[in-house]
Design a protein around this motif. Structure first.
Motif, short mmCIF file in Angstrom:
data_model
loop_
_atom_site.label_atom_id
_atom_site.label_comp_id
_atom_site.label_asym_id
_atom_site.label_seq_id
_atom_site.Cartn_x
_atom_site.Cartn_y
_atom_site.Cartn_z
N ARG A 106 -3.43 11.93 -5.42
CA ARG A 106 -4.42 11.40 -6.36
C ARG A 106 -3.83 11.30 -7.77
O ARG A 106 -4.26 10.45 -8.57
CB ARG A 106 -5.68 12.26 -6.34
CG ARG A 106 -6.32 12.24 -4.96
CD ARG A 106 -7.70 12.83 -4.89
NE ARG A 106 -8.14 12.89 -3.50
CZ ARG A 106 -8.64 11.85 -2.83
NH1 ARG A 106 -8.77 10.68 -3.43
NH2 ARG A 106 -9.00 11.97 -1.57
N ASP A 107 -2.84 12.14 -8.06
CA ASP A 107 -2.12 11.99 -9.34
C ASP A 107 -1.39 10.65 -9.39
O ASP A 107 -1.35 9.99 -10.43
CB ASP A 107 -1.09 13.11 -9.52
CG ASP A 107 -1.73 14.48 -9.68
OD1 ASP A 107 -2.90 14.53 -10.13
OD2 ASP A 107 -1.09 15.49 -9.36
N LEU A 108 -0.80 10.28 -8.24
CA LEU A 108 -0.04 9.03 -8.18
C LEU A 108 -0.95 7.81 -8.17
O LEU A 108 -0.64 6.77 -8.74
CB LEU A 108 0.82 8.99 -6.91
CG LEU A 108 2.13 9.75 -6.88
CD1 LEU A 108 2.82 9.53 -5.53
CD2 LEU A 108 3.05 9.29 -7.99
N GLY A 109 -2.10 7.93 -7.48
CA GLY A 109 -2.94 6.76 -7.26
C GLY A 109 -2.53 6.06 -5.98
O GLY A 109 -1.42 6.23 -5.48
N ARG A 110 -3.44 5.26 -5.46
CA ARG A 110 -3.26 4.67 -4.13
C ARG A 110 -2.01 3.79 -4.05
O ARG A 110 -1.21 3.92 -3.13
CB ARG A 110 -4.51 3.86 -3.76
CG ARG A 110 -4.45 3.29 -2.36
CD ARG A 110 -5.77 2.68 -1.94
NE ARG A 110 -5.77 2.38 -0.52
CZ ARG A 110 -6.79 2.60 0.28
NH1 ARG A 110 -7.92 3.11 -0.17
NH2 ARG A 110 -6.71 2.29 1.57
N GLU A 111 -1.83 2.92 -5.02
CA GLU A 111 -0.73 1.95 -4.95
C GLU A 111 0.63 2.64 -4.98
O GLU A 111 1.52 2.35 -4.17
CB GLU A 111 -0.86 0.96 -6.12
CG GLU A 111 0.03 -0.26 -5.97
CD GLU A 111 -0.24 -1.29 -7.06
OE1 GLU A 111 0.75 -1.90 -7.52
OE2 GLU A 111 -1.41 -1.48 -7.44
N LYS A 112 0.79 3.58 -5.92
CA LYS A 112 2.06 4.30 -6.03
C LYS A 112 2.32 5.19 -4.82
O LYS A 112 3.46 5.34 -4.37
CB LYS A 112 2.07 5.17 -7.30
CG LYS A 112 2.07 4.37 -8.60
CD LYS A 112 3.43 3.74 -8.84
CE LYS A 112 3.48 3.06 -10.19
NZ LYS A 112 4.76 2.31 -10.38
N PHE A 113 1.24 5.78 -4.29
CA PHE A 113 1.40 6.63 -3.11
C PHE A 113 1.90 5.80 -1.93
O PHE A 113 2.82 6.20 -1.21
CB PHE A 113 0.07 7.31 -2.75
CG PHE A 113 0.14 8.12 -1.48
CD1 PHE A 113 0.76 9.37 -1.46
CD2 PHE A 113 -0.38 7.63 -0.28
CE1 PHE A 113 0.85 10.11 -0.30
CE2 PHE A 113 -0.30 8.37 0.89
CZ PHE A 113 0.31 9.61 0.88
N ILE A 114 1.31 4.63 -1.72
CA ILE A 114 1.73 3.78 -0.59
C ILE A 114 3.18 3.34 -0.78
O ILE A 114 3.94 3.25 0.20
CB ILE A 114 0.78 2.58 -0.44
CG1 ILE A 114 -0.59 3.09 0.07
CG2 ILE A 114 1.34 1.53 0.51
CD1 ILE A 114 -1.68 2.05 0.10
N GLU A 115 3.60 3.11 -2.02
CA GLU A 115 5.01 2.78 -2.28
C GLU A 115 5.91 3.92 -1.82
O GLU A 115 6.97 3.68 -1.23
CB GLU A 115 5.24 2.54 -3.78
CG GLU A 115 4.78 1.18 -4.27
CD GLU A 115 5.04 1.01 -5.77
OE1 GLU A 115 5.87 1.75 -6.32
OE2 GLU A 115 4.39 0.13 -6.36
N ARG A 116 5.48 5.16 -2.08
CA ARG A 116 6.26 6.33 -1.66
C ARG A 116 6.36 6.41 -0.13
O ARG A 116 7.40 6.76 0.42
CB ARG A 116 5.62 7.62 -2.19
CG ARG A 116 5.93 7.94 -3.63
CD ARG A 116 7.38 8.35 -3.86
NE ARG A 116 7.77 9.56 -3.16
CZ ARG A 116 7.88 10.75 -3.73
NH1 ARG A 116 7.64 10.89 -5.02
NH2 ARG A 116 8.24 11.81 -3.02
N VAL A 117 5.25 6.07 0.55
CA VAL A 117 5.27 6.11 2.02
C VAL A 117 6.27 5.07 2.54
O VAL A 117 7.06 5.37 3.45
CB VAL A 117 3.87 5.85 2.61
CG1 VAL A 117 3.94 5.88 4.13
CG2 VAL A 117 2.87 6.89 2.13
N TRP A 118 6.25 3.87 1.96
CA TRP A 118 7.20 2.84 2.41
C TRP A 118 8.64 3.28 2.16
O TRP A 118 9.52 3.03 2.98
CB TRP A 118 6.91 1.51 1.70
CG TRP A 118 5.84 0.71 2.37
CD1 TRP A 118 4.57 0.52 1.94
CD2 TRP A 118 5.95 -0.01 3.61
NE1 TRP A 118 3.86 -0.28 2.83
CE2 TRP A 118 4.69 -0.62 3.87
CE3 TRP A 118 6.97 -0.20 4.53
CZ2 TRP A 118 4.44 -1.39 5.00
CZ3 TRP A 118 6.73 -0.98 5.65
CH2 TRP A 118 5.49 -1.56 5.88
N GLN A 119 8.88 3.93 1.02
CA GLN A 119 10.23 4.42 0.73
C GLN A 119 10.67 5.42 1.80
O GLN A 119 11.80 5.36 2.29
CB GLN A 119 10.26 5.09 -0.65
CG GLN A 119 10.19 4.15 -1.82
CD GLN A 119 10.01 4.89 -3.14
OE1 GLN A 119 10.24 6.09 -3.24
NE2 GLN A 119 9.57 4.16 -4.17
#
Length: 885
Positions: A103-116
């Motif tokens: 939740r600190d990252l937010g949805r968009e940034k979190f999903i970017e991390r998952v793809w990485q």
């Protein structure tokens, strides 16, 4: 020249890389051929290969290699599942280590991390599959979050919504209060726990001093009770049906309802009903139109629907307070210890809460109708057939399918909400905005539904989404749908197989596969389920590193009998490694005796009985292996090629022809050399689906005249004209004679170096011919000094062997001391019987069975079975000795 041994540790990677580089795995290379298609059940992107995967993938690869050798245009379509909860948890744990929340990252940034993470670490299982020789078309690798696959998922959702088959509803779900999401039944793990039954007294309204006693393992849920159910035929409560009770601590009026859910034989026969927190109670509530009172929030803490003193409590703290307060009021009748099943989230490890919440649902009952009919009329069949019953049972009692998950990783639901809550479902936000403008007559702010779809919703499209749909003109989709066989475990027949059936029939108007092969479970060598806590988990990669992938693959296939679980042991893998060594040594022997490079060989030209016989045996083996694989009888196919290779070819044929290699008859020697080379080639092809590496290595090493690598060679066909019944009978008679003599010698403890006489009585003309044709080989292999015909009674001191109409006498009185041999056997027998009596006593002792570890019990049973077999053999040997006196 072949090396002394097959070094699988270096050869397997070299061979696999060569296959992959050559394009041997690719589909679409035989456009004129019949297609054959399997879609790989997509492993989780988080996954690593376990023994169940090794079995599942090996069975598929055997079929793929078999059909490729049969000339079909095969496609084994690989891919991975994005595995919503599992993957999100992996990345969240990484963030936790960095001191960050999603939740600190937010949805968009979190999903970017998952793809990485997916790009860096995902797909490890595919490299492990390569290690075991799986020949998927890796060039067509798909992922359930691919752009094209995502489009297919959105299209399915939108079309089902527009058809009224997807809708939103408030229903009871499995709620994980740690992950804060609904989860499927497959993600719920039932654990046996020690708990209590609390028996509470509920006062009957208007009848002071009268109570109805209810029992519960979850006292905190009483705060949400709305009724008490009794069985309609329970005479104790007839006068209370329709009347009310007062719910202690809350003061709510509870109606007494008559419902068969209440069991008169269990407890008091009265059951508290909490429709918002129990699946069975929810059904009772529906039948009696009862109120649903939700008493928990999304963290399983009590909410504002309970009295103020209980609000904001963790469910277990609420439990303590409820019990204490009921006891203080004198309304706790008793507490009983009990062992009961409690649902846990398999990912979070916390107790699951049945929770009433708004979710998206599929009208599964409507979609199931055609899926049921397709199995009923045979468009899709289950092997073994017994699994059809399981499929029908689930499908005919199907509930609405909850497809929404409160996660960020996954296919976000394509639904947008207007200011007044109006729902707009569309392929894109642009389309949703246009629909909203048409609805409101102006542009309005839309908010997208934050939930994602259940992983099974996307994987249900696997058989057509991976082949290019929704592009209905994709050549692979046109050619390879419907697919041929789905190989899967029984545990996902409902979660995946049934849903693929529903979606395939709805969107493609045809079943996704004509056959569903349901394989066994792999257990440990004693039949126990594998688990980390038991310490009996078998790592397939460790076995492959130790014994080679071929040995592991062959073990799995040889033990895969329909309807029977596999008892996996390292000893079996080692045994099949030795089988590979046996084949390698036989090939080296033939190579050293110049069996290869002698030109084309027509098996129909063979003149010698020994060659006619082995050629006929090859044809029978071709027939058995082929028909067994066609019927998914993997163990029978593996058994047929194993017994032919090790027994018929290595142990008999090679031994039978050895003298001819050194003899003066050059024509006979050449025929034997050509026959041996021809037979080895057929063995390599038949064995290739099971043991691809060693067979490919031998195929290319034994001849430089190959038109193709073995993986692309041609499967042999049975030719009945090559089965010579007369030659077969002659050779089988000689082999049976040698075998019987060897057995008798071993039982009588005749020294290996001792040559003995053989007397033959009652032989007919055919037996005499066989004897004369193979006299030298019989004498050599049975270690005989001489052979003579005999008439009259059995000679004194001779072992007797009966072979059809022939009696065989082996005088051994001069070679062994019969009385001493009897003493030795009797001593062994007495020792064995004493040991077995001890084992029988132990296994008949209930205390031993209850307290001893499962492994010890299984080992004792195995030892008893082996000991009893030894006793039987010892008694048979004593019987022979008695007959000699």
């Amino acid at each position: 020249m072949l090396e002394k041994t097959f070094d699988f540790s270096t050869a397997e990677k070299r061979i696999y890389d060569a296959w992959e580089k050559s394009g041997a795995f690719k589909g679409g290379q035989r456009p004129e051929a019949e297609p054959f298609t399997i879609v790989l059940p997509p492993p989780n992107v988080t996954g690593s290969l376990h023994i169940g995967h090794a079995l599942n993938h090996t069975l598929q690869d055997i079929l793929i290699r078999f059909e490729r050798l049969r000339g079909k245009d095969v496609l084994w379509q690989p891919g991975m599942d994005h595995a919503g909860i599992a993957t999100q948890m992996v990345v969240e744990r990484q963030l936790d280590e960095e001191g960050i929340s999603r939740r600190d990252l937010g949805r968009e940034k979190f999903i970017e991390r998952v793809w990485q993470w997916k790009e860096q670490s995902g797909g490890m299982i595919f490299n492990q599959m390569r290690r075991l020789g799986q020949s998927c078309d890796w060039s067509r690798q798909r992922f359930t979050m691919d752009e094209g696959f995502h489009e297919a998922v959105l299209k399915v959702f939108v079309e089902l919504y527009n058809a009224g088959l997807i809708y939103k509803d408030k229903r009871l779900v499995n709620w994980d209060p740690k992950l804060k999401t609904a989860i499927s039944d497959l993600e719920v793990e039932q654990r046996e726990v020690n708990g209590h039954y609390w028996h509470f007294k509920y006062p009957v309204d208007g009848e002071e001093g009268r109570y109805v006693v209810v029992a519960t393992t979850r006292p905190e849920t009483m705060l949400g009770d709305v009724a008490v159910a009794v069985h309609p035929d329970d005479e104790r409560y007839q006068d209370l049906i329709g009347k009310t009770l007062t719910l202690p601590l809350v003061g709510r009026k509870l109606i007494v309802v008559a419902d068969e859910h209440a069991d008169p034989e269990k407890g008091s026969g009265a059951v508290k009903i909490t429709p918002a927190h129990d699946f069975d109670d929810h059904m009772v509530g529906k039948r009696h139109n009862l109120e649903n009172i939700n008493i928990f929030d999304d963290e399983a803490r009590t909410n504002d629907n309970v009295p103020e003193k209980y609000r904001g409590l963790d469910r277990y703290e609420a439990r303590k307070r409820v019990v204490a307060d009921m006891e203080a009021l004198g309304l706790l009748e008793k507490v009983e210890d009990t062992v009961h099943m409690v649902p846990y989230g398999d990912r979070s490890g916390v107790v699951i809460e049945p929770w009433l919440t708004d979710q998206w649902y599929v009208n599964a009952a409507e979609l199931a109708r055609e899926a049921i009919a397709a199995v009923e009329d045979g468009r899709t069949k289950f092997v073994p057939k017994q699994w059809e019953k399981t499929y029908f049972e689930w499908m005919r009692n199907i509930e609405p399918w909850c497809i929404s998950r409160q996660l960020w990783w996954g296919h976000q639901i394509p639904a947008w909400y207007g200011p007044d809550g109006e729902t707009f479902v569309a392929m894109s936000e642009e389309e949703a905005r246009k629909a909203a403008h048409d609805h409101y007559g102006r542009d309005v702010e839309l908010v997208r539904d934050p939930d994602v779809l259940d992983t099974w919703f996307s994987s249900a499209l696997w058989p057509f989404g991976t082949l290019g749909w929704p592009d209905e003109n994709d050549p692979f989709l046109k050619r390879h749908y419907k697919t041929d066989v789905l190989v899967t475990g029984f545990d996902i027949i409902f979660f995946w197989v049934a849903r693929m059936m529903m979606d395939g029939l709805h969107f493609m108007k045809d079943v996704p596969f004509h056959t569903v092969y349901v394989h066994a479970l792999v257990r440990d060598e004693f039949g126990a389920k594998m688990s980390k806590s038991k310490g009996n988990v078998i790592d397939p990669l460790e076995l492959a590193d130790k014994y080679g992938a071929d040995a592991l693959r062959f073990t799995l296939a040889a033990m895969e009998a329909q309807g029977r679980d596999i008892k996996m042991s390292e000893k079996r893998v080692e045994g099949y490694r030795n089988f590979g060594t046996k084949l390698w040594n036989a090939a080296r022997f033939c190579e050293m005796n110049d069996c290869f490079g002698l030109g084309a060989f027509d098996p129909a030209s063979a003149k010698l009985a020994v060659n006619k016989w082995i050629i006929g045996e090859v044809m029978k083996t071709v027939d058995k292996v082929t028909s067994s694989l066609e019927a998914f009888r993997y163990n029978e196919a593996a058994g047929a090629i194993y017994h032919f290779t090790w027994g018929t070819f290595c142990d008999w044929y090679i031994e039978l022809i050895k003298p001819l290699f050194q003899g003066d008859d050059e024509a006979a020697a050449k025929e034997c050399r050509q026959t041996a080379a021809w037979v080895i080639d057929r063995i390599l092809v038949l064995l290739h689906p099971f043991m691809p590496f060693i067979t490919e290595e031998l195929w290319q090493a034994l001849s430089d005249q190959r038109e193709t690598p073995l993986i692309l060679a041609q499967w042999p066909h049975k030719d009945d004209h090559l089965i010579d019944a007369e030659a077969g009978a002659e050779m089988n008679w000689a082999i049976s004679l040698i075998s019987e003599i060897r057995t008798a010698r071993a039982e009588m403890n005749v020294p290996a170096g001792a040559k003995i006489q053989m007397l033959l009585s009652g032989a007919d003309a055919r037996s005499k011919t066989a004897l004369e044709n193979h006299r030298e080989v019989i004498m050599r292999l049975a270690r005989l000094e001489s052979i003579a015909l005999h008439e009259g009674e059995a000679p004194k001191g001779a072992i007797q062997v009966v072979l059809g109409e022939v009696s065989v006498f082996l005088p051994v009185a001069d070679v062994i001391d019969i009385s001493e041999e009897k003493k030795r056997l009797e001593k062994n027998l007495a020792k064995l019987e004493k040991e077995m009596a001890g084992l029988r006593g132990r296994l008949g002792n209930e205390a031993f069975l209850a307290k001893a570890p499962e492994k010890v019990v299984m080992e004792s049973r195995q030892a008893l079975a082996e000991g009893e077999e030894k006793i039987a053999k010892t008694k048979a040997a004593l019987k022979r000795l008695d007959a000699m006196e």
